[in-house]
Design a protein around this motif. Structure first.
Motif, PDB file in Angstrom:
ATOM      1  N   VAL A 159       0.818  -1.207   0.000  1.00  0.00           N
ATOM      2  CA  VAL A 159       0.000   0.000   0.000  1.00  0.00           C
ATOM      3  C   VAL A 159       0.854   1.260   0.000  1.00  0.00           C
ATOM      4  N   THR A 160       2.004   1.192   0.645  1.00  0.00           N
ATOM      5  CA  THR A 160       2.830   2.399   0.721  1.00  0.00           C
ATOM      6  C   THR A 160       3.645   2.610  -0.552  1.00  0.00           C
ATOM      7  N   TYR A 161       4.153   1.545  -1.144  1.00  0.00           N
ATOM      8  CA  TYR A 161       4.842   1.694  -2.433  1.00  0.00           C
ATOM      9  C   TYR A 161       3.878   2.278  -3.469  1.00  0.00           C
ATOM     10  N   GLN A 162       2.647   1.765  -3.456  1.00  0.00           N
ATOM     11  CA  GLN A 162       1.656   2.274  -4.411  1.00  0.00           C
ATOM     12  C   GLN A 162       1.382   3.750  -4.140  1.00  0.00           C
ATOM     13  N   ALA A 163       1.262   4.095  -2.857  1.00  0.00           N
ATOM     14  CA  ALA A 163       0.961   5.488  -2.503  1.00  0.00           C
ATOM     15  C   ALA A 163       2.116   6.402  -2.887  1.00  0.00           C
ATOM     16  N   LYS A 164       3.326   5.931  -2.676  1.00  0.00           N
ATOM     17  CA  LYS A 164       4.479   6.781  -2.952  1.00  0.00           C
ATOM     18  C   LYS A 164       4.753   6.896  -4.438  1.00  0.00           C
ATOM     19  N   TYR A 165       4.843   5.755  -5.106  1.00  0.00           N
ATOM     20  CA  TYR A 165       5.365   5.750  -6.468  1.00  0.00           C
ATOM     21  C   TYR A 165       4.269   5.715  -7.540  1.00  0.00           C
ATOM     22  N   GLY A 166       3.052   5.303  -7.140  1.00  0.00           N
ATOM     23  CA  GLY A 166       1.999   5.190  -8.138  1.00  0.00           C
ATOM     24  C   GLY A 166       2.163   3.961  -9.017  1.00  0.00           C
ATOM     25  N   VAL A 167       3.154   3.166  -8.723  1.00  0.00           N
ATOM     26  CA  VAL A 167       3.445   1.955  -9.479  1.00  0.00           C
ATOM     27  C   VAL A 167       4.267   1.080  -8.542  1.00  0.00           C
ATOM     28  N   ARG A 168       4.141  -0.262  -8.689  1.00  0.00           N
ATOM     29  CA  ARG A 168       4.980  -1.140  -7.899  1.00  0.00           C
ATOM     30  C   ARG A 168       5.090  -2.480  -8.596  1.00  0.00           C
ATOM     31  N   ASP A 169       6.177  -3.146  -8.321  1.00  0.00           N
ATOM     32  CA  ASP A 169       6.382  -4.499  -8.820  1.00  0.00           C
ATOM     33  C   ASP A 169       5.808  -5.448  -7.775  1.00  0.00           C
ATOM     34  N   PRO A 170       4.649  -6.057  -8.056  1.00  0.00           N
ATOM     35  CA  PRO A 170       3.984  -6.843  -7.008  1.00  0.00           C
ATOM     36  C   PRO A 170       4.537  -8.253  -6.869  1.00  0.00           C
ATOM     37  N   ARG A 171       5.363  -8.665  -7.790  1.00  0.00           N
ATOM     38  CA  ARG A 171       5.801 -10.064  -7.815  1.00  0.00           C
ATOM     39  C   ARG A 171       6.698 -10.373  -6.619  1.00  0.00           C
ATOM     40  N   GLY A 172       6.150 -11.065  -5.658  1.00  0.00           N
ATOM     41  CA  GLY A 172       6.941 -11.440  -4.491  1.00  0.00           C
ATOM     42  C   GLY A 172       7.293 -10.271  -3.605  1.00  0.00           C
ATOM     43  N   GLY A 173       6.566  -9.180  -3.758  1.00  0.00           N
ATOM     44  CA  GLY A 173       6.861  -8.004  -2.951  1.00  0.00           C
ATOM     45  C   GLY A 173       7.869  -7.091  -3.610  1.00  0.00           C
ATOM     46  N   GLY A 174       8.389  -7.502  -4.753  1.00  0.00           N
ATOM     47  CA  GLY A 174       9.299  -6.639  -5.504  1.00  0.00           C
ATOM     48  C   GLY A 174      10.505  -6.258  -4.693  1.00  0.00           C
ATOM     49  N   ARG A 175      10.744  -4.975  -4.611  1.00  0.00           N
ATOM     50  CA  ARG A 175      11.926  -4.474  -3.907  1.00  0.00           C
ATOM     51  C   ARG A 175      11.805  -4.664  -2.407  1.00  0.00           C
ATOM     52  N   SER A 176      10.564  -4.706  -1.895  1.00  0.00           N
ATOM     53  CA  SER A 176      10.392  -4.761  -0.437  1.00  0.00           C
ATOM     54  C   SER A 176      10.487  -6.185   0.097  1.00  0.00           C
ATOM     55  N   SER A 177      10.738  -7.134  -0.783  1.00  0.00           N
ATOM     56  CA  SER A 177      10.862  -8.523  -0.352  1.00  0.00           C
ATOM     57  C   SER A 177      12.097  -8.732   0.509  1.00  0.00           C
TER      58      SER A 177
END
Lengths: 361, 361, 361, 361
Positions: free
Chosen positions: A113-131
């Motif tokens: 939710v926060t990556y989406q809020a900040k960047y307006g885009v996110r890599d959802p696969r496995g949490g992307g960068r936040s994994s």
């Protein structure tokens, strides 16, 4: 600490997403002439890598680190050259199909939710960068940091509390940590903890834990006032690990209940003319500078946010839904966090060593 | 965070010793056009300044801040110009005579021994650079940070535990803090706590405490993965405050005992289309990025190290001795730490705001 | 600028040696949502890559850039996600046999002797880290910077002086640069310059050159006093390119001969209410901040140090010798320096854009 | 280099406006134990201070530097303690009345128009932050840097070209600089140059100049690839000085006309086993790392922008006007730039020394 780089002189820049082609890091500022091969990194990576027991994610990753730059073999084996060391670890088992649903819905407790809020885009696969997958390269960097520090400085960590189960302080033995699948700092608790964590795992649930850290052999004098304090740097480095919610140095929160008399680490003179402290409530740091005593910290990990019980959430399209997080997860993310805690401490200490040498010689 | 500077874009560099002619700071990177006079700084400084009650040091300092640069009055009152703001606070009551003995002996729990080990020289007068006096300029910088943040972001802190005395969580009221001499986050506890701290004070002893922090009005999206995480930056900033030994974000160490189900901050959809979180174990930060919920933290302060009971120590000349720390001290250093905690949080948030604006616009 | 990282917010960290397995960079701080694929990088890399004409090294490298992280395709094509972008370029034609002799002897004009002096060890294969090969990744980073800047900002460079041959200022046409193999900023000089450089090349010699840079569309206000001046950042970035020995902004050294009257860039009012400058001796920067005029600079490149004529030198074993540098080299390193100059300028400007947005909004 | 701070380990943060109460700087990262008093700073400040001859501004400033922190006298005289050194210089002669008109109109060649464009507000009194007055604190910082470097490293600069008048290279004697009011690097030119500059001055005009810099005694190995190159750092530091428009290292722009044969600095073996270079086109830096030869640079200063001849300009209210800049000014700003060039070089070298020590020991 600046976005994806940490450290001042021993600097680590990391990159990569959970389900991209690879993850990696660049270690800059390493002193030259240090023997270093991929074999120096692998044992530490193996400690953190998934699939080692039923208590960690079943994702299949060999976590094989390649060194792409910064070493040269002049006949006597590869040594660091003082130039940046690039490390690459391929993602081998990136099953994106597991993650279709979460491209849409925000997993509670995750950074979706926060990556989406900040960047307006996110890599959802496995949490992307936040994994937590990213922590593998921290461990690789930590392995280099250990070589910079040399053998005198010894950095160990281990789980001392698993959910409600606390270990008696006098039983803590950090040498026991890698001999049991729970990374527990005592062999005694393992049967009980295994049974407990099996229940958690089978229920599709998760639990938090506390990891203790100890670095011995740190000489007096590392760290610096006032915003480069060794404990402040350590706190930032540890808090930057996924799922960490608290950091204590020395007595930590318990110090809030101590009187000045009890908290004082009194000193006597050692045979070598150096101070001998009669206790270590300070955790080896006074005024942000190491005392020569063991540097000690405790790190609180929250439970893994991915659980099988449905939780209420919303989607990026503005709908309410219930989400059950499938996929492969650790029932207690703190377990594999142990080598990461060690690695971050190693990096902070290597950086402090170089900074001290710069200013004081 | 680099020695005596913190922040990336909203950058604060501090200088000065307890008993030198003055202390001060330079605030760089402040946006232009913000109305700012010395009168904006003073109320915050007054909250921290000594001599306000019998529970804080009796040192006499007006803590009058002068702004030496970075503002210009073009007719409508002074505003920031975007250039560095230099702030200077004179030391008015620097009784060096109180500190003769400690030039020789290392006060247990203080940075005397580590400064000496690191630098081979130290200014012993009042603890020199390691004195809590330095925190006055942090408060001044924090006052500027608040103006950068604007009125939507509200940052409050207060003492929620004094030694063994914990406040019931449901009674915490951060608006009560500056209405009592204990900076307690509840009027209810004040009589009992006053009696308790009077005993401590009369005994020449000291006690630790826990300070809670809450920042409301922080929009979703501030902070950044992975080493610029908002909670990592906050942890470093808070841990850099004198006497702090622990930092928790949100549920903190309590999260170690939670299950994934209990720790999950579930979401529903708000009327404005934004997520409404049903709890805040995360402390307003997920993956290092703000969620839009209140950012919450707790900070553990150790007891003041200066006490009247003699403690065993050594001298820089290599002799063992017993030392009783005379001088003027706070029986609980956490009390005056409250405005400092707020100030550091304000600086971290202002920096995060500018960094977010830089990357995302 | 810190060892192998440059930029403050738009930050580029590079790694890799000439004859290692690969070179690469990590671009951090990139705004999210920018369409980006490898196809966006390749045209710029192709301009710099070797083997394009007889005037550049015959090393065979496709310079194919892979993007390993930091973008995600959510259906509408890959866009940046705000996380670090890792770029990797494999070294395909690394003939180490060419470089046997120089492992022992220090090539005059090269960094061999200083790397050895500093680090006590060096990777001699192709110059290792000090090879101009590293500039490929700068070009890749520059391509991303151009996307951050958008189409309004246009950055062009070209050779305006080849050894003793200077171009008449009024004939400079930066649009002509990539239409001739000399990267010359005028088609007129090409026949003469080709003949000249053929002689240099056949003699196994080399020659220096001057590259002019112009960035149009830079709005007024970018850059910052006093040590973050746009021209100071530009000077550092350009001076960090291999073989660069001088940087001028605007009138540069010619300004030393001008009177205040002649150097003044007088202003009139444009139709849009913005200043119209009647000249541009300042090179588009006043007080370190952009004026809105074209940002102009000139960069002096020394001749390629690798030449076929033997030069006197010493070995790392302390012997005197004569060394003739075989291998594949550019007779004028400045030619392929043109896209590198552009790339460094793009990175500096993207960074300045983000920093300006941070402080001023 | 970041806004108002420069240096990585030896870090200087400056603040203050021309007509504010004071200017100053904070020097952080200085090694401890170095004898330092205000008397160590003053001789260097005196060289730069105004009013020394008819060729420099008649503003009356004693430029008396006060040290407010960072030193301690333990009986053997004040020494640095390793903590930040705060230096303050009061503005004594700040006649704001001279500057009324320029609050409205933008002086051509000055930063008035860009500060206004960037910040929307500016302190017009004496140029505010963009005034050359700020360079006084750079000189103070440079004096500390010299003490860090010790006596082996000798840093000298001098004017080698005054407008159209160039000095014969073989006559350059940097020891002559402070014996003449023109800071000329040769006594021979003084009579002619004085006559020339008197004409310029009487005409209310101004002229540019070139300053040569030489640092001897710099050992081989300082600096670092690739973005921390010694010459890149030097270029940024020198370009950050007011009015500087060009920087050359070693042969500089002349290298563009040299062949590889002529540019090669050949080596023979010295008696001490160290390389002896037979020339120094490199200016003492190869691959960004010092060679052990003198570090040489040349710096181009534009003419003072403040002249008595009216120039066309606009006002912040959007009107066209003609402006004649009254007030007290230097006919050639490069003259007093000489000690500033030396100071910046000293700071860069001290920083490089510490950074080298950090990485290599």
């Amino acid at each position: 600490m600046s976005h994806n780089t940490f450290g001042h002189l021993f600097r680590v820049t990391t990159w990569g997403e959970s389900h991209g082609p690879a993850i990696g890091c660049v270690v800059d500022g390493c002193p030259p002439g240090i023997p270093l091969t991929e074999a120096d990194l692998q044992p530490w990576l193996d400690r953190r890598k998934p699939g080692g027991s039923r208590f960690v994610t079943q994702r299949k990753e060999s976590d094989t680190a390649r060194i792409l730059s910064g070493t040269y073999d002049d006949g006597a084996g590869p040594v660091t050259t003082g130039t940046p060391i690039s490390i690459l670890i391929e993602n081998e088992d990136a099953r994106s199909k597991d993650y279709g649903e979460i491209a849409r819905a925000f997993r509670p407790g995750h950074a979706d939710v926060t990556y989406q809020a900040k960047y307006g885009v996110r890599d959802p696969r496995g949490g992307g960068r936040s994994s937590a997958r990213e922590t593998a390269v921290r461990v690789a960097a930590g392995a280099i940091a250990r070589k910079v520090l040399g053998e005198t400085v010894r950095i160990r960590a281990g789980v001392v509390q698993l959910g409600p189960h606390r270990m008696a302080p006098e039983t803590v033995d950090l040498d026991a940590v890698y001999d049991n699948p729970l990374f527990a700092a005592s062999a005694d608790v393992v049967p009980q903890w295994e049974a407990y964590l099996d229940e958690v795992r089978k229920a599709g649930s998760s639990i938090g834990a506390v990891v203790a850290l100890e670095a011995t052999g740190v000489p007096a004098g590392w760290g610096a006032p006032l915003y480069g304090k060794l404990d402040a740097e350590l706190a930032a480095a540890l808090m930057s690990i996924n799922a960490v919610k608290g950091v204590e140095i020395g007595a930590g929160f318990a110090a809030a209940e101590l009187s000045g008399e009890d908290n004082a680490d009194e000193m006597r003179l050692g045979e070598d003319g150096q101070p001998v402290f009669l206790s270590n409530h300070a955790g080896g740091v006074l005024g942000g500078i190491s005392t020569g005593q063991p540097v000690t910290a405790r790190v609180a990990f929250k439970p893994t946010s991915s659980i099988l019980t449905p939780r209420r959430t919303i989607t990026r399209d503005g709908e309410e839904t219930d989400l059950r997080t499938r996929g492969r997860h650790d029932p207690c993310v703190a377990l594999r966090g142990v080598p990461v805690v060690e690695a971050m401490a190693a990096c902070v200490l290597a950086d402090a060593m170089l900074r001290h040498r710069a200013q004081v010689g």
